[in-house]
Design a protein around this motif. Structure first.
Motif, PDB file in Angstrom:
ATOM      1  N   UNK A  85      17.431 109.300   1.606  1.00 26.73           N
ATOM      2  CA  UNK A  85      17.739 110.389   0.684  1.00 26.73           C
ATOM      3  C   UNK A  85      17.941 111.657   1.506  1.00 26.73           C
ATOM      4  N   UNK A  86      18.922 112.461   1.114  1.00 22.70           N
ATOM      5  CA  UNK A  86      19.193 113.719   1.815  1.00 22.70           C
ATOM      6  C   UNK A  86      18.443 114.857   1.130  1.00 22.70           C
ATOM      7  N   UNK A  87      17.636 115.612   1.876  1.00 17.68           N
ATOM      8  CA  UNK A  87      16.903 116.719   1.263  1.00 17.68           C
ATOM      9  C   UNK A  87      17.844 117.782   0.692  1.00 17.68           C
ATOM     10  N   UNK A  88      17.433 118.376  -0.425  1.00 18.00           N
ATOM     11  CA  UNK A  88      18.142 119.527  -0.971  1.00 18.00           C
ATOM     12  C   UNK A  88      17.824 120.765  -0.138  1.00 18.00           C
ATOM     13  N   UNK A  89      16.617 120.778   0.427  1.00 22.46           N
ATOM     14  CA  UNK A  89      16.198 121.883   1.277  1.00 22.46           C
ATOM     15  C   UNK A  89      14.982 121.498   2.083  1.00 22.46           C
ATOM     16  N   UNK A  90      14.656 122.307   3.092  1.00 17.70           N
ATOM     17  CA  UNK A  90      13.510 122.031   3.946  1.00 17.70           C
ATOM     18  C   UNK A  90      13.875 121.209   5.165  1.00 17.70           C
ATOM     19  N   UNK A  91      12.861 120.935   6.005  1.00 19.78           N
ATOM     20  CA  UNK A  91      13.100 120.223   7.267  1.00 19.78           C
ATOM     21  C   UNK A  91      12.076 119.116   7.479  1.00 19.78           C
ATOM     22  N   UNK A  92      12.486 118.117   8.264  1.00 15.77           N
ATOM     23  CA  UNK A  92      11.590 117.055   8.732  1.00 15.77           C
ATOM     24  C   UNK A  92      11.607 117.100  10.252  1.00 15.77           C
ATOM     25  N   UNK A  93      10.468 117.368  10.859  1.00 12.49           N
ATOM     26  CA  UNK A  93      10.371 117.475  12.310  1.00 12.49           C
ATOM     27  C   UNK A  93       9.543 116.314  12.851  1.00 12.49           C
ATOM     28  N   UNK A  94      10.111 115.578  13.800  1.00 14.70           N
ATOM     29  CA  UNK A  94       9.389 114.507  14.479  1.00 14.70           C
ATOM     30  C   UNK A  94       9.126 114.963  15.905  1.00 14.70           C
ATOM     31  N   UNK A  95       7.841 115.151  16.224  1.00 15.07           N
ATOM     32  CA  UNK A  95       7.432 115.678  17.530  1.00 15.07           C
ATOM     33  C   UNK A  95       8.198 116.959  17.867  1.00 15.07           C
ATOM     34  N   UNK A  96       8.373 117.802  16.854  1.00 19.00           N
ATOM     35  CA  UNK A  96       9.013 119.101  17.042  1.00 19.00           C
ATOM     36  C   UNK A  96      10.521 119.111  16.926  1.00 19.00           C
ATOM     37  N   UNK A  97      11.148 117.927  16.845  1.00 17.54           N
ATOM     38  CA  UNK A  97      12.603 117.843  16.755  1.00 17.54           C
ATOM     39  C   UNK A  97      13.035 117.629  15.306  1.00 17.54           C
ATOM     40  N   UNK A  98      14.012 118.405  14.863  1.00 15.52           N
ATOM     41  CA  UNK A  98      14.492 118.304  13.491  1.00 15.52           C
ATOM     42  C   UNK A  98      15.339 117.037  13.332  1.00 15.52           C
ATOM     43  N   UNK A  99      14.870 116.113  12.488  1.00 23.18           N
ATOM     44  CA  UNK A  99      15.599 114.851  12.278  1.00 23.18           C
ATOM     45  C   UNK A  99      16.195 114.793  10.875  1.00 23.18           C
ATOM     46  N   UNK A 100      16.178 115.918  10.158  1.00 26.38           N
ATOM     47  CA  UNK A 100      16.594 115.939   8.755  1.00 26.38           C
ATOM     48  C   UNK A 100      18.000 115.384   8.548  1.00 26.38           C
ATOM     49  N   UNK A 101      18.888 115.603   9.496  1.00 30.39           N
ATOM     50  CA  UNK A 101      20.280 115.192   9.326  1.00 30.39           C
ATOM     51  C   UNK A 101      20.594 113.841   9.978  1.00 30.39           C
ATOM     52  N   UNK A 102      19.627 113.243  10.646  1.00 34.74           N
ATOM     53  CA  UNK A 102      19.879 111.965  11.319  1.00 34.74           C
ATOM     54  C   UNK A 102      19.977 110.820  10.318  1.00 34.74           C
ATOM     55  N   UNK A 103      20.899 109.867  10.521  1.00 33.49           N
ATOM     56  CA  UNK A 103      20.956 108.683   9.662  1.00 33.49           C
ATOM     57  C   UNK A 103      19.743 107.781   9.933  1.00 33.49           C
ATOM     58  N   UNK A 104      19.419 106.883   9.007  1.00 32.63           N
ATOM     59  CA  UNK A 104      18.218 106.046   9.153  1.00 32.63           C
ATOM     60  C   UNK A 104      18.143 105.290  10.475  1.00 32.63           C
ATOM     61  N   UNK A 105      19.278 104.747  10.917  1.00 31.19           N
ATOM     62  CA  UNK A 105      19.251 103.906  12.131  1.00 31.19           C
ATOM     63  C   UNK A 105      19.017 104.724  13.403  1.00 31.19           C
ATOM     64  N   UNK A 106      19.143 106.046  13.312  1.00 31.62           N
ATOM     65  CA  UNK A 106      18.922 106.896  14.476  1.00 31.62           C
ATOM     66  C   UNK A 106      17.506 107.471  14.518  1.00 31.62           C
ATOM     67  N   UNK A 107      16.715 107.177  13.503  1.00 28.19           N
ATOM     68  CA  UNK A 107      15.355 107.720  13.445  1.00 28.19           C
ATOM     69  C   UNK A 107      14.352 106.690  13.964  1.00 28.19           C
ATOM     70  N   UNK A 108      13.402 107.117  14.805  1.00 27.96           N
ATOM     71  CA  UNK A 108      12.375 106.179  15.294  1.00 27.96           C
ATOM     72  C   UNK A 108      11.261 105.986  14.252  1.00 27.96           C
ATOM     73  N   UNK A 109      11.693 105.741  13.006  1.00 30.60           N
ATOM     74  CA  UNK A 109      10.781 105.449  11.907  1.00 30.60           C
ATOM     75  C   UNK A 109      11.268 104.170  11.243  1.00 30.60           C
ATOM     76  N   UNK A 110      10.347 103.322  10.842  1.00 29.25           N
ATOM     77  CA  UNK A 110      10.716 102.096  10.139  1.00 29.25           C
ATOM     78  C   UNK A 110      10.118 102.119   8.743  1.00 29.25           C
ATOM     79  N   UNK A 111      10.901 101.667   7.763  1.00 31.78           N
ATOM     80  CA  UNK A 111      10.435 101.605   6.381  1.00 31.78           C
ATOM     81  C   UNK A 111      10.253 100.149   5.990  1.00 31.78           C
ATOM     82  N   UNK A 112       9.036  99.807   5.543  1.00 33.89           N
ATOM     83  CA  UNK A 112       8.752  98.459   5.063  1.00 33.89           C
ATOM     84  C   UNK A 112       8.728  98.491   3.538  1.00 33.89           C
ATOM     85  N   UNK A 113       9.625  97.694   2.925  1.00 33.51           N
ATOM     86  CA  UNK A 113       9.755  97.705   1.479  1.00 33.51           C
ATOM     87  C   UNK A 113       8.748  96.766   0.823  1.00 33.51           C
ATOM     88  N   UNK A 114       8.436  97.046  -0.457  1.00 33.78           N
ATOM     89  CA  UNK A 114       7.524  96.199  -1.219  1.00 33.78           C
ATOM     90  C   UNK A 114       8.074  94.784  -1.346  1.00 33.78           C
TER      91      UNK A 114
END
Length: 352
Positions: free
Chosen positions: A61-90
Motif C-alpha cells: 500500500x502506498x502511504x497518503x503521507x508520512x515516512x517509513x525509515x529502515x535504519x535511517x533510510x527512507x524506504x517509503x517509495x521502494x517497491x516490495x521486492x526492494x525492501x529487506x522486509x518479508x511479509x508472511x500471510x495468514x
C-alpha cells in the motif's frame, strides 16, 4: 543462528504515517519506533488500521503521507521486492506442487544465490524450525501447524531485517495456536530478527510481544510493554480491550476520594468530578468477613485454576468480576452474600 540481545536502537521508524481511502482515514498519522531484535505487536479490533499499516510497511500500500525509515533510510517509495522486509500471510501461500525444501529454496533461487549457499541456508532453517523430516513432503501432506512452520521458514530463510506477520496463527485450532505462540517467540529469539505481528487476539499479543501498540479507528492509542499496557491502560478503550476490566461510575470529590453508592476509595488522583473507576478481577479480594463492600454472587464461572465470581454491588450497574482460587478454603455458591475489598493502588481512574 544464535540468540540475539534486545536493543533500544530503532530499526524501523514510522513517522506520521497516514493512509486514506476516500474520506476514510485507515491509518491516521501514526508514529512509532520499532527496535532491533524485538517482537512487536500491532493490536486492535477489526478495521482499526493494523493490517493497512503492515501492508504499507511491506510496500503493498502506498502511504497518503508520512515516512517509513529502515535504519535511517527512507524506504517509503521502494517497491516490495526492494525492501529487506518479508511479509508472511495468514493463508501461508505455499506452492502446492513443490516440496518443503523447494518451497524454502524458491526465494533464494529468484535472488540468484549460488546453489551451495541455497542448500546451506535451507538446511540451516529446516534445523531451526524442526522441518528436516518433512523436506520431501508437499504442502497437502502437512498439518496446519507444519504448514505454518514452512511459511515461517520460507520467510526467515531470506534473512530479512524485519519479518511482518499478518494474523499468522489465525487458521490454527486453540491448542496448536497456543503452542505455536511459544514456538514463534523461541524462533524470533534464536534468529535475532525483528518480528512485527498483526493480531486482534489480545492474549496472543500479551504472550508473545516485547512491546505492543494499540490502534483504534486508525489512531495510535498506546504503545508499551504488555505489562505497562495491562497495568496502566491509557484510556477506557484500552482498559476494556486488554484483558478483563470492571468499570464503576462515580464522582471524585475535592478531597480526591472516589465516591459511588456504598463505595469510597482514596485514589490520590488529580481528577475531579464524574469519573470511571477501573479495576481488574484479580485486584478485588473476598474479605471472608463482614467488612468491606457487601454484594451478592449472581453467577460463577469455573476456569480450572480459579473461579470468577460475578458479584452485584450497589455501586455498580453491572456485576463485578472477582477472581478467586478454585480451591479457596471457603467455597462460594450463587446467591451467597459476600464482602469484597478493592485495592486502590491497583485501580485506574478515567474522567467522564
Amino acid at each position: 543462528m544464535t540468540d540475539a540481545p534486545h536493543s533500544h536502537e530503532p530499526i524501523l521508524t514510522i513517522d506520521g504515517l497516514h493512509k486514506s481511502f476516500g474520506p476514510v482515514n485507515a491509518v491516521d498519522h501514526v508514529s512509532l519506533e520499532i527496535r532491533k531484535n524485538e517482537f512487536f505487536a500491532l493490536l486492535g479490533p477489526s478495521g482499526c488500521g493494523k493490517t493497512t499499516l503492515l501492508r504499507m510497511l511491506a510496500g503493498f500500500e502506498t502511504p497518503t503521507g508520512g515516512r517509513i525509515l529502515l535504519e535511517g533510510n527512507d524506504i517509503s517509495a521502494l517497491p516490495p521486492e526492494k525492501r529487506p522486509l518479508n511479509l508472511m500471510f495468514q493463508s501461508y501461500a505455499l506452492f502446492p506442487h513443490m516440496t518443503v525444501a523447494k518451497n524454502l529454496a524458491y526465494g533464494l533461487e529468484m535472488d540468484r544465490l549460488p546453489k551451495a549457499e541455497i542448500s546451506r541456508r535451507v538446511e540451516e532453517i529446516m534445523a531451526v524450525t524442526d522441518l528436516g523430516q518433512f523436506a520431501g513432503r508437499k504442502p497437502d501432506q502437512l498439518s496446519g501447524g507444519q504448514k505454518q512452520r514452512v511459511a515461517l521458514a520460507r520467510a526467515l530463510v531470506k534473512r530479512p531485517k524485519v519479518l511482518l506477520l499478518d494474523e499468522p496463527l489465525g487458521a490454527l485450532d486453540k491448542k496448536l495456536r497456543e503452542r505455536m505462540q511459544l514456538e514463534l517467540k523461541r524462533l524470533q529469539h534464536e534468529v535475532g530478527i525483528t518480528f512485527i505481528i498483526v493480531t486482534h487476539d489480545q492474549e496472543e499479543a500479551l504472550v508473545m510481544a516485547d512491546r505492543m501498540a494499540i490502534l483504534k479507528d486508525g489512531k495510535l492509542l498506546q504503545c508499551g510493554s504488555p505489562e505497562d499496557v495491562y497495568e496502566t491502560p491509557a484510556d477506557r478503550f484500552v482498559a476494556n480491550f486488554i484483558g478483563v476490566m470492571n468499570f464503576i461510575e462515580g464522582v471524585v470529590g475535592s478531597d480526591g476520594i472516589f465516591n459511588a453508592e456504598g463505595l469510597k476509595l482514596a485514589t490520590g488522583t488529580e481528577i475531579r468530578g464524574a469519573a470511571t473507576l477501573a479495576v481488574r478481577p484479580e485486584n478485588i479480594t473476598v474479605t471472608g468477613g463482614s467488612f468491606g463492600i457487601g454484594g451478592k454472587i449472581v453467577d460463577m464461572a469455573y476456569h480450572g485454576l480459579d473461579r470468577v465470581l460475578h458479584v452485584k454491588i450497589a455501586a455498580s450497574a453491572t456485576p463485578l468480576q472477582v477472581r478467586v482460587p478454585a480451591n479457596a478454603a471457603v467455597p462460594h455458591t450463587v446467591g451467597d452474600t459476600i464482602h469484597i475489598a478493592i485495592d486502590p493502588d491497583r485501580t485506574r481512574l478515567f474522567k467522564n
